[in-house]
Design an enzyme around this catalytic site. Structure first.
Site, short mmCIF file in Angstrom:
data_model
loop_
_atom_site.label_atom_id
_atom_site.label_comp_id
_atom_site.label_asym_id
_atom_site.label_seq_id
_atom_site.Cartn_x
_atom_site.Cartn_y
_atom_site.Cartn_z
N TYR A 29 -32.62 23.50 25.03
CA TYR A 29 -33.44 22.70 25.97
C TYR A 29 -33.49 21.24 25.51
O TYR A 29 -34.45 20.82 24.84
CB TYR A 29 -34.87 23.24 26.05
CG TYR A 29 -35.00 24.70 26.40
CD1 TYR A 29 -34.44 25.22 27.56
CD2 TYR A 29 -35.72 25.57 25.58
CE1 TYR A 29 -34.58 26.56 27.89
CE2 TYR A 29 -35.87 26.91 25.90
CZ TYR A 29 -35.29 27.41 27.05
OH TYR A 29 -35.44 28.73 27.37
N ASN A 34 -42.23 20.00 31.14
CA ASN A 34 -43.60 19.65 31.49
C ASN A 34 -44.66 20.31 30.62
O ASN A 34 -45.34 19.65 29.83
CB ASN A 34 -43.76 19.99 32.98
CG ASN A 34 -45.06 19.56 33.58
OD1 ASN A 34 -46.08 19.61 32.93
ND2 ASN A 34 -45.05 19.14 34.83
N TRP A 35 -44.79 21.65 30.73
CA TRP A 35 -45.91 22.25 29.98
C TRP A 35 -45.61 22.30 28.49
O TRP A 35 -46.53 22.26 27.67
CB TRP A 35 -46.43 23.54 30.59
CG TRP A 35 -45.60 24.81 30.58
CD1 TRP A 35 -44.25 24.94 30.56
CD2 TRP A 35 -46.15 26.14 30.61
NE1 TRP A 35 -43.91 26.27 30.60
CE2 TRP A 35 -45.05 27.03 30.64
CE3 TRP A 35 -47.42 26.67 30.64
CZ2 TRP A 35 -45.21 28.43 30.68
CZ3 TRP A 35 -47.59 28.06 30.69
CH2 TRP A 35 -46.50 28.92 30.70
N ASP A 36 -44.33 22.33 28.12
CA ASP A 36 -43.99 22.24 26.70
C ASP A 36 -44.57 20.96 26.09
O ASP A 36 -45.07 20.95 24.96
CB ASP A 36 -42.47 22.21 26.50
CG ASP A 36 -41.78 23.47 26.97
OD1 ASP A 36 -41.79 23.72 28.20
OD2 ASP A 36 -41.24 24.20 26.13
N TYR A 81 -27.23 21.58 29.04
CA TYR A 81 -28.16 22.42 29.81
C TYR A 81 -27.71 22.51 31.26
O TYR A 81 -27.30 21.51 31.86
CB TYR A 81 -29.58 21.82 29.76
CG TYR A 81 -30.60 22.68 30.48
CD1 TYR A 81 -31.13 23.80 29.87
CD2 TYR A 81 -31.00 22.36 31.78
CE1 TYR A 81 -32.05 24.59 30.54
CE2 TYR A 81 -31.93 23.16 32.45
CZ TYR A 81 -32.45 24.27 31.83
OH TYR A 81 -33.36 25.06 32.49
N GLN A 101 -44.53 22.59 37.13
CA GLN A 101 -44.76 23.66 36.13
C GLN A 101 -46.27 23.78 35.93
O GLN A 101 -47.03 22.92 36.39
CB GLN A 101 -44.05 23.32 34.81
CG GLN A 101 -42.97 24.31 34.46
CD GLN A 101 -42.36 24.12 33.08
OE1 GLN A 101 -42.60 23.12 32.42
NE2 GLN A 101 -41.56 25.08 32.65
N ASP A 159 -40.09 32.72 33.96
CA ASP A 159 -38.94 32.72 34.85
C ASP A 159 -38.52 34.07 35.44
O ASP A 159 -38.26 34.18 36.62
CB ASP A 159 -37.74 32.11 34.12
CG ASP A 159 -38.08 30.78 33.46
OD1 ASP A 159 -39.21 30.29 33.63
OD2 ASP A 159 -37.20 30.23 32.77
N ARG A 192 -32.22 36.88 27.63
CA ARG A 192 -32.30 35.88 28.71
C ARG A 192 -32.35 36.59 30.07
O ARG A 192 -32.06 37.77 30.18
CB ARG A 192 -31.05 34.98 28.65
CG ARG A 192 -30.94 34.11 27.41
CD ARG A 192 -31.92 32.97 27.39
NE ARG A 192 -31.85 32.12 28.57
CZ ARG A 192 -32.70 31.10 28.82
NH1 ARG A 192 -33.67 30.81 27.97
NH2 ARG A 192 -32.59 30.38 29.91
N TRP A 340 -39.41 37.02 29.87
CA TRP A 340 -40.78 37.17 30.38
C TRP A 340 -41.04 38.59 30.89
O TRP A 340 -41.97 38.82 31.64
CB TRP A 340 -41.06 36.13 31.47
CG TRP A 340 -41.12 34.73 30.91
CD1 TRP A 340 -40.12 33.81 30.88
CD2 TRP A 340 -42.26 34.10 30.28
NE1 TRP A 340 -40.56 32.65 30.27
CE2 TRP A 340 -41.85 32.79 29.90
CE3 TRP A 340 -43.57 34.51 30.00
CZ2 TRP A 340 -42.71 31.89 29.26
CZ3 TRP A 340 -44.42 33.61 29.37
CH2 TRP A 340 -43.99 32.32 29.00
N GLU A 383 -39.03 30.99 19.82
CA GLU A 383 -39.49 30.72 21.20
C GLU A 383 -40.45 31.82 21.66
O GLU A 383 -41.47 31.56 22.26
CB GLU A 383 -38.26 30.65 22.11
CG GLU A 383 -38.56 30.26 23.55
CD GLU A 383 -37.30 30.17 24.41
OE1 GLU A 383 -36.19 30.46 23.91
OE2 GLU A 383 -37.43 29.80 25.60
#
Ligand code: 9WN
Length: 418
Positions: A29, A34-36, A81, A101, A159, A192, A340, A383
């Site tokens: 990445y 955004n939220w990171d 990416y 996000q 995701d 993934r 997720w 992660e």
């Protein structure tokens, strides 16, 4: 001498620091997410308050004229990416993606401000109107009767959660040609999203690009529109924090109070009695996803008490060696390594843990913090983690895992031996 975990966490954040924003991790990445970034600011605030403000201020440089704050800002070119700026076709400077996000930024802005209100005031004065405009964008464009919807699974930050399975089945992939994913060359493909998920992710991106990211058009005809308990709870909480900032600055508060009431009642429509949890709801079909995910347990973070949710939380915690799995481990859709659909994520543990503690559920909050600390101690700043055996998954040396260690999970926060 071996570095302490606090020192390692700071070194990871410094290593991923690009000067004015922080990459989530090198390789996988390479841009600002955004939220990171909001979590990064929360972490920086434990050792460099000035740098924490810069992180959030840089995030807001990507804000669109309509108030949306995009989920990726492509500050520097990188071919590492996919999908990059041309796939998104968003036509912005700096270049960005076309979706948002979870808006945790106002919450961490308040937390950072409260560390030193005097030093923070001028920063908050600059940030407040931008955060307000972003939240207003959610209410104007992503509000279905008080439930907040996502137009793309990437927008939820979760995701490939089973929350999206039913809605994803209806996404037509015939407009998606050949493309090369980069993620699976950085990380084991079993950790993934699968290929069909990616085809559908890209189909939704191309549909958004095709209509110039027109919100009204996407609301009416977009291929994917799902009310997300995670997004709704997080925006509700963020509005409470924005309200506190408005009060500090002497800004009007009525509009924000109205959003809080709207979301407080709206989110109740996401309670699915069949699974005794807050659930995702497909706006196109009116069907619940039937998915008990970790985002169901963000109710406390949003200031909402729920005894059935607490019972389910305790059940899941009891069967999980390491809390908190992103999907119910007793469901047949649970996959302990696949992103997720099962793994435990430190950032979600942090949000759930903050909420539990605030609502007086200290036993659960402490257990969650202990599990998070054990995962990081055993497996490093990954992660995400396999909740069954604690093994590391996804990218390594991850910014948000280092950040939440420093700001929430590290035992040194309690023993004061930093
Ligand atoms: C797509 C950066 C981001 C997180 C998301 C996480 C993952 C991206 C991806 O990485 O998503 O946005 O390419 O997989 O799901 O929550 O913000 O860490």
């Amino acid at each position: 001498m071996l570095k302490s975990l606090d020192e390692q966490a700071r070194a990871i954040m410094r290593g991923n620091d690009q000067g004015t924003y922080t990459m989530p991790t090198e390789g996988l990445y390479p841009y600002q997410w955004n939220w990171d970034s909001a979590f990064a600011a929360f972490g920086f605030a434990t050792f460099d308050l000035a740098r924490a403000w810069v992180e959030i201020e840089t995030l807001l440089t990507g804000q669109w004229e309509n108030g949306m704050v995009p989920h990726i800002i492509f500050h520097e070119a990188s071919d590492g990416y996919f999908p990059g700026p041309s796939e998104w076709g968003a036509n912005q400077t700096p270049q960005t993606s076309g979706i948002s996000q979870p808006p945790v930024a106002a919450t961490f802005t308040r937390a950072i401000f409260e560390k030193n209100p005097e030093a923070g005031r001028s920063h908050v004065e600059g940030l407040f109107p931008k955060l307000l405009a972003w939240h207003r964008w959610f209410i104007d464009n992503r509000n279905e009767n008080g439930m907040i919807v996502v137009n793309h699974p990437w927008e939820s930050g979760r995701d490939n959660a089973p929350d999206w399975d039913e809605a994803m089945e209806n996404v037509d992939t015939s407009n998606v040609g050949e493309y090369i994913r980069n993620d699976t060359s950085h990380v084991d493909p079993h950790m993934r999203p699968n290929q069909l998920d990616y085809d559908r992710f890209m189909a939704i991106v191309y549909a958004g690009r095709g209509c110039g990211w027109d919100e009204a058009e996407m609301a009416k005809n977009g291929p994917f529109r799902v009310a997300d308990p995670g997004m709704t709870f997080i925006l509700l909480r963020a509005n409470r924090d924005l309200l506190a900032l408005a009060e500090q600055l002497g800004e009007p508060t009525d509009e924000i109070k109205g959003w809080i009431s709207l979301l407080e009642s709206g989110v109740q429509q996401l309670w699915n009695p069949a699974i005794r949890a807050y659930d995702a709801l497909n706006i196109r079909t009116g069907n619940f996803a039937g998915s008990m995910s970790s985002s169901s347990f963000l109710c406390w973070f949003a200031g909402i008490e729920d005894s059935s949710a607490l019972t389910e939380f305790d059940r899941i915690a009891a069967v999980s060696k390491y809390s908190f799995p992103s999907h119910d481990p007793e469901s047949d859709r649970f996959e302990p390594l696949r992103y997720w659909r099962g793994p435990a994520w430190g950032i979600i543990n942090t949000l759930i843990g903050i909420g539990l503690a605030e609502m007086g559920h200290h036993k659960q909050a402490e257990a969650l913090r202990d599990d998070t600390a054990s995962l990081i101690t055993q497996s490093g700043f990954a992660e995400y983690f396999n909740p069954v055996d604690g093994s590391p998954a996804g990218g390594k040396d991850f910014t948000w895992t280092a950040a939440i260690w420093l700001a929430w999970a590290s035992p040194s926060l309690h023993t004061k031996e930093n």
